[in-house]
Design a protein around this motif. Structure first.
Motif, PDB file in Angstrom:
ATOM      1  N   ILE A  61       0.838  -1.207   0.000  1.00  2.00           N
ATOM      2  CA  ILE A  61       0.000   0.000   0.000  1.00  2.00           C
ATOM      3  C   ILE A  61       0.867   1.249   0.000  1.00  2.00           C
ATOM      4  N   VAL A  62       0.559   2.167  -0.922  1.00  2.00           N
ATOM      5  CA  VAL A  62       1.177   3.493  -0.936  1.00  2.00           C
ATOM      6  C   VAL A  62       0.192   4.477  -0.321  1.00  2.00           C
ATOM      7  N   ILE A  63       0.643   5.216   0.693  1.00  3.41           N
ATOM      8  CA  ILE A  63      -0.213   6.192   1.368  1.00  3.41           C
ATOM      9  C   ILE A  63       0.362   7.585   1.149  1.00  3.41           C
ATOM     10  N   LYS A  64      -0.406   8.433   0.482  1.00  3.92           N
ATOM     11  CA  LYS A  64       0.018   9.826   0.286  1.00  3.92           C
ATOM     12  C   LYS A  64      -0.536  10.663   1.419  1.00  3.92           C
ATOM     13  N   VAL A  65       0.350  11.336   2.151  1.00  2.83           N
ATOM     14  CA  VAL A  65      -0.032  12.166   3.288  1.00  2.83           C
ATOM     15  C   VAL A  65       0.099  13.634   2.889  1.00  2.83           C
ATOM     16  N   GLY A  66      -1.029  14.339   2.805  1.00  2.11           N
ATOM     17  CA  GLY A  66      -1.008  15.753   2.464  1.00  2.11           C
ATOM     18  C   GLY A  66      -0.544  16.609   3.623  1.00  2.11           C
ATOM     19  N   LYS A 111      -0.237  -7.101   8.399  1.00  2.00           N
ATOM     20  CA  LYS A 111       0.897  -7.630   7.636  1.00  2.00           C
ATOM     21  C   LYS A 111       1.019  -7.025   6.238  1.00  2.00           C
ATOM     22  N   LYS A 112       0.879  -5.709   6.147  1.00  2.00           N
ATOM     23  CA  LYS A 112       0.988  -5.019   4.866  1.00  2.00           C
ATOM     24  C   LYS A 112       2.350  -4.331   4.731  1.00  2.00           C
ATOM     25  N   ASP A 113       2.843  -4.254   3.509  1.00  2.00           N
ATOM     26  CA  ASP A 113       4.010  -3.432   3.208  1.00  2.00           C
ATOM     27  C   ASP A 113       3.514  -2.009   2.947  1.00  2.00           C
ATOM     28  N   ILE A 114       4.109  -1.044   3.630  1.00  2.00           N
ATOM     29  CA  ILE A 114       3.643   0.344   3.533  1.00  2.00           C
ATOM     30  C   ILE A 114       4.739   1.245   2.988  1.00  2.00           C
ATOM     31  N   ILE A 115       4.354   2.103   2.044  1.00  2.00           N
ATOM     32  CA  ILE A 115       5.213   3.167   1.540  1.00  2.00           C
ATOM     33  C   ILE A 115       4.467   4.468   1.757  1.00  2.00           C
ATOM     34  N   ILE A 116       5.105   5.437   2.392  1.00  2.00           N
ATOM     35  CA  ILE A 116       4.465   6.732   2.636  1.00  2.00           C
ATOM     36  C   ILE A 116       5.047   7.775   1.685  1.00  2.00           C
ATOM     37  N   VAL A 117       4.179   8.503   1.006  1.00  2.00           N
ATOM     38  CA  VAL A 117       4.591   9.669   0.220  1.00  2.00           C
ATOM     39  C   VAL A 117       4.075  10.880   0.979  1.00  2.00           C
ATOM     40  N   ILE A 159      -3.622   5.117  -1.405  1.00  2.00           N
ATOM     41  CA  ILE A 159      -4.541   5.898  -0.577  1.00  2.00           C
ATOM     42  C   ILE A 159      -4.045   7.336  -0.515  1.00  2.00           C
ATOM     43  N   ILE A 160      -4.937   8.292  -0.735  1.00  2.00           N
ATOM     44  CA  ILE A 160      -4.573   9.706  -0.643  1.00  2.00           C
ATOM     45  C   ILE A 160      -5.290  10.327   0.548  1.00  2.00           C
ATOM     46  N   LEU A 161      -4.521  10.785   1.536  1.00  2.00           N
ATOM     47  CA  LEU A 161      -5.089  11.479   2.689  1.00  2.00           C
ATOM     48  C   LEU A 161      -5.098  12.974   2.384  1.00  2.00           C
TER      49      LEU A 161
END
Length: 201
Positions: A8-13, A43-49, A167-169
């Motif tokens: 999962i890629v999570i974009k943090v505004g 058990k997810k792989d996380i990448i934060i942008v 996911i875009i926050l």
């Protein structure tokens, strides 16, 4: 049906982790808590942008106004990048999670060798249970600062790493068909149609 969402890629505004005083540790910690749950319990792989470097630097440098010139924004980003990754590192360390900073430019996606380097580095980090925290290298690029935020970067990172979910926050309530008409808001996009693709261009 088996859950096939693993990466999962999570974009943090900026608005999700900062306010007028700079980085808001309370806001950031809420995100850290949820990411920790995804990583350990699910058990997810996380990448934060993550955005927020300019906001963090603005506070440190004592700007009482929003910086407008490119050089001011770059100065704020140069100072703020260290603040941003330091806050993430400290909060994730409490959860026994390691993080790494990855700064990218548009050239990194157009140059084949740099593209592969970014791919290999981030996958190596994931294999070592490290969360990559990605941001645009605002200190040396100008187009990203002028024309937008990290939404496009998060999409490119998701494509690069073949993520299962992006996911875009954001504090934006939805997609506007007509920028001048708040009533044209689309809260949920259930299908990507040619019309919606045109809105995103």
């Amino acid at each position: 049906m088996k859950n096939t969402i693993n990466k999962i890629v999570i974009k943090v505004g900026s608005s999700s982790i900062a306010d007028e005083n700079g980085i808001n540790v309370g806001k950031m910690n809420k995100i850290v808590e949820q990411v920790t749950d995804l990583k350990f319990k699910r058990k997810k792989d996380i990448i934060i942008v993550s955005s927020g470097a300019i906001a963090a630097g603005k506070s440190v440098l004592g700007y009482r106004y929003k910086p407008y010139s490119v050089s001011e924004k770059q100065a704020c980003a140069a100072v703020g990048q260290g603040v941003l990754i330091s806050k993430y590192r400290d909060l994730f360390a409490v959860k026994n999670i390691k993080v790494a900073q990855i700064l990218l430019t548009a050239d990194d996606f157009s140059n084949r060798q740099r593209y592969l380097n970014a791919y290999n580095t981030m996958n190596a980090l994931l294999e070592n249970d490290v969360i990559p925290i990605v941001n645009e290298n605002d200190t040396i690029t100008t187009d990203e600062i002028k024309f937008g935020d990290n939404d496009v970067l998060s999409a490119q990172v998701a494509s690069l790493l073949e993520a299962d979910l992006s996911i875009i926050l954001s504090d934006i309530p939805g997609l506007l068909k007509d920028l001048g008409n708040p009533k044209s808001l689309i809260n949920i996009v259930e299908e990507v149609t040619p019309e919606l693709e045109n809105l995103a261009n």
